[in-house]
Motif scaffolding. Structure first.
Motif, PDB file in Angstrom:
ATOM      1  N   ARG A   1       0.832  -1.209   0.000  1.00  0.00           N
ATOM      2  CA  ARG A   1       0.000   0.000   0.000  1.00  0.00           C
ATOM      3  C   ARG A   1       0.868   1.262   0.000  1.00  0.00           C
ATOM      4  O   ARG A   1       0.543   2.262  -0.637  1.00  0.00           O
ATOM      5  CB  ARG A   1      -0.936   0.002   1.218  1.00  0.00           C
ATOM      6  N   ARG A   2       1.982   1.193   0.724  1.00  0.00           N
ATOM      7  CA  ARG A   2       2.873   2.364   0.790  1.00  0.00           C
ATOM      8  C   ARG A   2       3.472   2.668  -0.583  1.00  0.00           C
ATOM      9  O   ARG A   2       3.505   3.825  -1.020  1.00  0.00           O
ATOM     10  CB  ARG A   2       3.996   2.092   1.795  1.00  0.00           C
ATOM     11  N   ILE A   3       3.942   1.632  -1.275  1.00  0.00           N
ATOM     12  CA  ILE A   3       4.506   1.831  -2.617  1.00  0.00           C
ATOM     13  C   ILE A   3       3.442   2.379  -3.555  1.00  0.00           C
ATOM     14  O   ILE A   3       3.687   3.282  -4.354  1.00  0.00           O
ATOM     15  CB  ILE A   3       5.108   0.520  -3.159  1.00  0.00           C
ATOM     16  N   HIS A   4       2.234   1.824  -3.436  1.00  0.00           N
ATOM     17  CA  HIS A   4       1.139   2.279  -4.299  1.00  0.00           C
ATOM     18  C   HIS A   4       0.825   3.753  -4.070  1.00  0.00           C
ATOM     19  O   HIS A   4       0.625   4.529  -5.007  1.00  0.00           O
ATOM     20  CB  HIS A   4      -0.110   1.446  -4.032  1.00  0.00           C
ATOM     21  N   GLN A   5       0.792   4.153  -2.798  1.00  0.00           N
ATOM     22  CA  GLN A   5       0.466   5.542  -2.477  1.00  0.00           C
ATOM     23  C   GLN A   5       1.495   6.511  -3.055  1.00  0.00           C
ATOM     24  O   GLN A   5       1.146   7.566  -3.592  1.00  0.00           O
ATOM     25  CB  GLN A   5       0.391   5.714  -0.958  1.00  0.00           C
ATOM     26  N   VAL A   6       2.753   6.145  -2.963  1.00  0.00           N
ATOM     27  CA  VAL A   6       3.817   7.037  -3.430  1.00  0.00           C
ATOM     28  C   VAL A   6       3.883   7.070  -4.948  1.00  0.00           C
ATOM     29  O   VAL A   6       4.058   8.128  -5.551  1.00  0.00           O
ATOM     30  CB  VAL A   6       5.177   6.604  -2.841  1.00  0.00           C
ATOM     31  N   CYS A   7       3.715   5.907  -5.573  1.00  0.00           N
ATOM     32  CA  CYS A   7       3.906   5.818  -7.028  1.00  0.00           C
ATOM     33  C   CYS A   7       2.638   6.089  -7.824  1.00  0.00           C
ATOM     34  O   CYS A   7       2.698   6.238  -9.043  1.00  0.00           O
ATOM     35  CB  CYS A   7       4.456   4.440  -7.397  1.00  0.00           C
ATOM     36  N   GLY A   8       1.479   6.124  -7.143  1.00  0.00           N
ATOM     37  CA  GLY A   8       0.240   6.398  -7.862  1.00  0.00           C
ATOM     38  C   GLY A   8      -0.081   5.346  -8.898  1.00  0.00           C
ATOM     39  O   GLY A   8      -0.405   5.656 -10.045  1.00  0.00           O
ATOM     40  N   LEU A   9      -0.003   4.067  -8.504  1.00  0.00           N
ATOM     41  CA  LEU A   9      -0.267   2.969  -9.442  1.00  0.00           C
ATOM     42  C   LEU A   9      -1.747   2.896  -9.780  1.00  0.00           C
ATOM     43  O   LEU A   9      -2.584   3.414  -9.037  1.00  0.00           O
ATOM     44  CB  LEU A   9       0.192   1.645  -8.830  1.00  0.00           C
ATOM     45  N   PRO A  10      -2.102   2.206 -10.889  1.00  0.00           N
ATOM     46  CA  PRO A  10      -3.514   2.004 -11.215  1.00  0.00           C
ATOM     47  C   PRO A  10      -4.214   1.299 -10.064  1.00  0.00           C
ATOM     48  O   PRO A  10      -3.635   0.450  -9.390  1.00  0.00           O
ATOM     49  CB  PRO A  10      -3.464   1.119 -12.473  1.00  0.00           C
ATOM     50  N   GLN A  11      -5.498   1.622  -9.862  1.00  0.00           N
ATOM     51  CA  GLN A  11      -6.219   1.080  -8.717  1.00  0.00           C
ATOM     52  C   GLN A  11      -6.286  -0.447  -8.755  1.00  0.00           C
ATOM     53  O   GLN A  11      -6.208  -1.112  -7.727  1.00  0.00           O
ATOM     54  CB  GLN A  11      -7.646   1.651  -8.689  1.00  0.00           C
ATOM     55  N   ASP A  12      -6.436  -1.041  -9.947  1.00  0.00           N
ATOM     56  CA  ASP A  12      -6.520  -2.501 -10.044  1.00  0.00           C
ATOM     57  C   ASP A  12      -5.280  -3.163  -9.502  1.00  0.00           C
ATOM     58  O   ASP A  12      -5.328  -4.227  -8.913  1.00  0.00           O
ATOM     59  CB  ASP A  12      -6.726  -2.938 -11.507  1.00  0.00           C
ATOM     60  N   ALA A  13      -4.115  -2.528  -9.726  1.00  0.00           N
ATOM     61  CA  ALA A  13      -2.867  -3.125  -9.272  1.00  0.00           C
ATOM     62  C   ALA A  13      -2.706  -3.001  -7.781  1.00  0.00           C
ATOM     63  O   ALA A  13      -1.958  -3.753  -7.176  1.00  0.00           O
ATOM     64  CB  ALA A  13      -1.679  -2.455  -9.963  1.00  0.00           C
ATOM     65  N   ALA A  14      -3.409  -2.059  -7.193  1.00  0.00           N
ATOM     66  CA  ALA A  14      -3.211  -1.800  -5.771  1.00  0.00           C
ATOM     67  C   ALA A  14      -4.403  -2.198  -4.934  1.00  0.00           C
ATOM     68  O   ALA A  14      -4.484  -1.843  -3.780  1.00  0.00           O
ATOM     69  CB  ALA A  14      -2.936  -0.315  -5.565  1.00  0.00           C
ATOM     70  N   ALA A  15      -5.346  -2.923  -5.518  1.00  0.00           N
ATOM     71  CA  ALA A  15      -6.522  -3.321  -4.737  1.00  0.00           C
ATOM     72  C   ALA A  15      -6.073  -4.057  -3.500  1.00  0.00           C
ATOM     73  O   ALA A  15      -5.368  -5.048  -3.576  1.00  0.00           O
ATOM     74  CB  ALA A  15      -7.417  -4.224  -5.591  1.00  0.00           C
ATOM     75  N   ALA A  16      -6.472  -3.545  -2.355  1.00  0.00           N
ATOM     76  CA  ALA A  16      -6.006  -4.128  -1.084  1.00  0.00           C
ATOM     77  C   ALA A  16      -6.510  -5.542  -0.947  1.00  0.00           C
ATOM     78  O   ALA A  16      -7.682  -5.824  -1.142  1.00  0.00           O
ATOM     79  CB  ALA A  16      -6.506  -3.275   0.071  1.00  0.00           C
ATOM     80  N   GLU A  17      -5.635  -6.416  -0.617  1.00  0.00           N
ATOM     81  CA  GLU A  17      -6.035  -7.807  -0.421  1.00  0.00           C
ATOM     82  C   GLU A  17      -6.837  -7.929   0.857  1.00  0.00           C
ATOM     83  O   GLU A  17      -6.500  -7.387   1.884  1.00  0.00           O
ATOM     84  CB  GLU A  17      -4.802  -8.710  -0.320  1.00  0.00           C
ATOM     85  N   ILE A  18      -7.966  -8.614   0.769  1.00  0.00           N
ATOM     86  CA  ILE A  18      -8.864  -8.720   1.908  1.00  0.00           C
ATOM     87  C   ILE A  18      -8.394  -9.850   2.794  1.00  0.00           C
ATOM     88  O   ILE A  18      -8.390 -11.012   2.402  1.00  0.00           O
ATOM     89  CB  ILE A  18     -10.297  -8.985   1.423  1.00  0.00           C
ATOM     90  N   LEU A  19      -7.986  -9.527   3.991  1.00  0.00           N
ATOM     91  CA  LEU A  19      -7.469 -10.515   4.919  1.00  0.00           C
ATOM     92  C   LEU A  19      -8.599 -11.044   5.788  1.00  0.00           C
ATOM     93  O   LEU A  19      -9.662 -10.452   5.867  1.00  0.00           O
ATOM     94  CB  LEU A  19      -6.381  -9.888   5.794  1.00  0.00           C
ATOM     95  N   PRO A  20      -8.385 -12.169   6.468  1.00  0.00           N
ATOM     96  CA  PRO A  20      -9.402 -12.641   7.401  1.00  0.00           C
ATOM     97  C   PRO A  20      -9.793 -11.509   8.340  1.00  0.00           C
ATOM     98  O   PRO A  20      -8.937 -10.726   8.743  1.00  0.00           O
ATOM     99  CB  PRO A  20      -8.682 -13.780   8.147  1.00  0.00           C
ATOM    100  N   PRO A  21     -11.110 -11.353   8.668  1.00  0.00           N
ATOM    101  CA  PRO A  21     -12.129 -12.385   8.577  1.00  0.00           C
ATOM    102  C   PRO A  21     -12.856 -12.436   7.255  1.00  0.00           C
ATOM    103  O   PRO A  21     -13.994 -12.868   7.210  1.00  0.00           O
ATOM    104  CB  PRO A  21     -13.093 -11.975   9.691  1.00  0.00           C
ATOM    105  N   PHE A  22     -12.268 -11.978   6.183  1.00  0.00           N
ATOM    106  CA  PHE A  22     -12.945 -11.992   4.909  1.00  0.00           C
ATOM    107  C   PHE A  22     -12.633 -13.286   4.143  1.00  0.00           C
ATOM    108  O   PHE A  22     -13.240 -14.300   4.378  1.00  0.00           O
ATOM    109  CB  PHE A  22     -12.590 -10.724   4.131  1.00  0.00           C
ATOM    110  N   THR A  23     -11.674 -13.270   3.219  1.00  0.00           N
ATOM    111  CA  THR A  23     -11.425 -14.481   2.450  1.00  0.00           C
ATOM    112  C   THR A  23     -10.776 -15.550   3.297  1.00  0.00           C
ATOM    113  O   THR A  23     -10.065 -15.267   4.250  1.00  0.00           O
ATOM    114  CB  THR A  23     -10.520 -14.192   1.240  1.00  0.00           C
ATOM    115  N   GLU A  24     -11.002 -16.790   2.903  1.00  0.00           N
ATOM    116  CA  GLU A  24     -10.459 -17.921   3.658  1.00  0.00           C
ATOM    117  C   GLU A  24      -9.453 -18.673   2.818  1.00  0.00           C
ATOM    118  O   GLU A  24      -9.674 -18.927   1.638  1.00  0.00           O
ATOM    119  CB  GLU A  24     -11.583 -18.875   4.070  1.00  0.00           C
TER     120      GLU A  24
END
Length: 577
Positions: A552-575
């Motif tokens: 997320r930090r690299i994405h914020q600084v470099c302004g990457l496309p949103q698709d490339a930086a979509a935050a991975e959903i950690l538990p309790p979401f995906t299993e």
């Protein structure tokens, strides 16, 4: 003269009978192996085979000794005999044969045997070793293996792909793939749970509950399904069912690390912060994850939300020591100390390892009215703006000035007037101030300012440091054989862009492996490679939350496309599996 033994003496003699059977010779063979006496071990294993010729284990032991002695052809001859004449179900023989062929540099034969093993073995006993051997063979043969499926991981590859789609917000595609998985493998519980989540994110609550009910029918005690059901019930406002389920969950003490984290985060979402705090405390004692700054933040948030201020301060202090580059623990620690000095409670703290305003950035772009209202009503969110402008690095300050353009607020105007004098904030601050006092907002100009700050040649570092280069080199080494030269070059350019965006406020990168994992993760996403934070973390032997945070930090600084930086959903979401 031979002296005879009397009958009385004979009674005192202990006679130990020796039974010559397969076990006798097996034990002797093992003792010989312990002394590295391979010839004697082979001789005894052969005797064991003579006593039990139909026992495939004895034959495999003999083949193993021959392999240790470098007699690979003879070893494969015995293994082939086991498969053809004794027990065709001993699929591990194919794995042993693959290793023998590889040692003989017969790589085509090794590949055939290994593919056969992976396609026929149900248990996956040597799956990790097979993956290593497959990488070697792909390197030697200069091509990927013609692998159709891995029986012991049937559905797993597809499930990982579905999780990546789900975490990228591509819910319809995830649903399609997960539906196919549960149709083909009805008892794949993780797929049922993630299909429920996909439906939930799409607003199809009835289908989501239907999937969870099916998972609970297959396994009534499935913790992931129970936690997800609690979250669904909370969103649906079904307080009666929710209260009953929460009572049961609060009385549950999970054992496995992933289950403990699932329970802790679920309790946090449900507002049961003291229960969440207890589970997070347990995780801090786990050597595998206990050194992660993000986990200390979760624990601090749960403690603060429970009124345990001393414990919260201690956790944020430790998070700051573990992750000195991050502003998050320092911000919350300062806010906690200020609240205590003023004799008031700290507002509810989010479990996300971000500054409060950073969590809201996506929301304000879609709904500026609700964002303005939230800033006015949330003192912690408001404080994070002021704090970031004063103590944040240049990238964070630019984010703040971009966001504040949409707030009609006299106090914010004063803050921005102070920012006008700061470089490289001047242009963004002026534009934001223009918006607040009624000027015309030039969005494209501000966006250009943000992008220019991340370009390596734009006020970039005058010299390239050795510790920055080590991160590029280590990432390239780990990416080798899985990525082509262009993709490895892309990772290098992305890192240089990141350093350029940080300069001159480039921190000391204490957790180099974490930055490497984040760099590979983002590069893979940019090039369409299916990858998860967990996979990247395992490759570099770091925590999942560290990879997520640094990406997320690299994405914020470099302004990457949103698709490339979509935050991975950690538990309790995906299993996971």
């Amino acid at each position: 003269m031979i002296e005879r033994t009397s009958e009385k003496d004979a009674e005192n003699v202990n006679v130990i009978p020796v039974t010559l059977d397969a076990n006798f010779f097996f034990e002797r063979a093992v003792r010989s192996l312990d002394r590295f006496q391979y010839d004697k071990a082979l001789k005894n294993f052969r005797k064991a085979v003579e006593y039990e010729p139909e026992n495939p284990v004895n034959h495999c032991n003999m083949a193993g000794i021959l392999s240790e002695m470098g007699k690979y052809e003879a070893s494969n001859g015995i293994l082939a005999h086991v498969l053809e004449e004794i027990d065709p179900s001993m699929t591990e023989c194919h794995f042993y044969m693959a290793n023998n062929y590889a040692n003989m540099e017969s790589f085509e034969e090794a590949e055939r045997s290994l593919v056969t093993y992976l396609q026929e073995d149900e248990d996956g006993e040597f799956l990790a070793e097979s993956e290593e051997l497959m990488e070697l063979l792909q390197y030697e043969l200069n091509r990927p293996a013609p692998l159709i499926r891995i029986r012991s991981r049937e559905g797993v590859v597809e499930h990982d792909r579905a999780r990546s789609l789900l975490e990228a917000g591509k819910f319809p595609q995830a649903v399609k793939l997960l539906e196919e998985i549960v149709r083909n493998i009805p008892d794949f519980l993780a797929a049922h749970n993630n299909l429920a989540l996909a439906y939930f994110y799409m607003g199809r609550f009835a289908k989501a509950k239907e999937c969870l009910n099916e998972a609970l029918r297959l396994d009534p005690g499935n913790l992931h399904a129970l936690c997800n059901m609690a979250i669904f019930l909370q969103y649906a406002g079904d307080q009666e069912q929710l209260a009953e389920l929460v009572r049961m969950l609060e009385a549950t003490v999970p054992f496995h690390q992933e289950h403990v984290f699932k329970m802790a985060t679920t309790m946090g979402i449900l507002g049961k912060h003291k229960t969440a705090y207890g589970h997070f405390r347990r995780l801090l004692k786990d050597e595998e994850v206990g050194g992660d700054a993000g986990l200390y933040h979760y624990c601090a948030a749960a403690a603060s939300n429970s009124g345990l201020h001393t414990e919260a301060a201690r956790c944020w202090q430790q998070a700051a020591r573990l992750d000195p580059e991050s502003a998050v623990p320092r911000f919350f620690l300062s806010q906690l100390q200020l609240a205590q000095a003023e004799g008031r409670e700290l507002p509810l703290v989010s479990y996300n390892y971000q500054l409060p305003f950073q969590e809201q950035l996506k929301q304000w772009k879609d709904n500026t009215d609700s964002f303005t209202q939230e800033v006015r009503n949330n003192p912690l969110l408001r404080a994070s703006f002021f704090w970031a402008l004063r103590y944040g690095d240049s990238s964070t300050k630019l984010q703040v000035t971009e966001a504040l353009r949409w707030l009609e607020d006299d106090e914010m105007s004063e803050v921005l007037q102070g920012s006008v004098e700061q470089e490289p904030l001047q242009e963004a601050a002026l534009l934001s101030l223009q918006r607040l006092i009624g000027g015309i907002p030039e969005e494209s100009a501000t966006q250009r300012t943000l992008q220019e700050s991340a370009v390596p040649g734009h006020k970039g570092p005058p010299e390239w440091k050795e510790d920055w280069q080590r991160i590029i080199d280590h990432t390239a080494a780990v990416m080798d054989r899985r990525y082509d030269a262009a993709q490895k070059k892309a990772a290098e350019l992305l890192w240089k862009q990141f350093i350029g965006g940080l300069y001159p406020d480039v921190p000391l990168f204490r957790h180099a492996a974490g930055w490497c994992a984040a760099l590979e993760y983002l590069t893979a996403k940019l090039h369409g490679h299916p990858v998860t934070y967990r996979e990247a973390a395992q490759r570099y032997e770091v925590s999942v939350s560290m990879v997520s945070r640094y990406a997320r930090r690299i994405h914020q600084v470099c302004g990457l496309p949103q698709d490339a930086a979509a935050a991975e959903i950690l538990p309790p979401f995906t299993e996971n599996i």
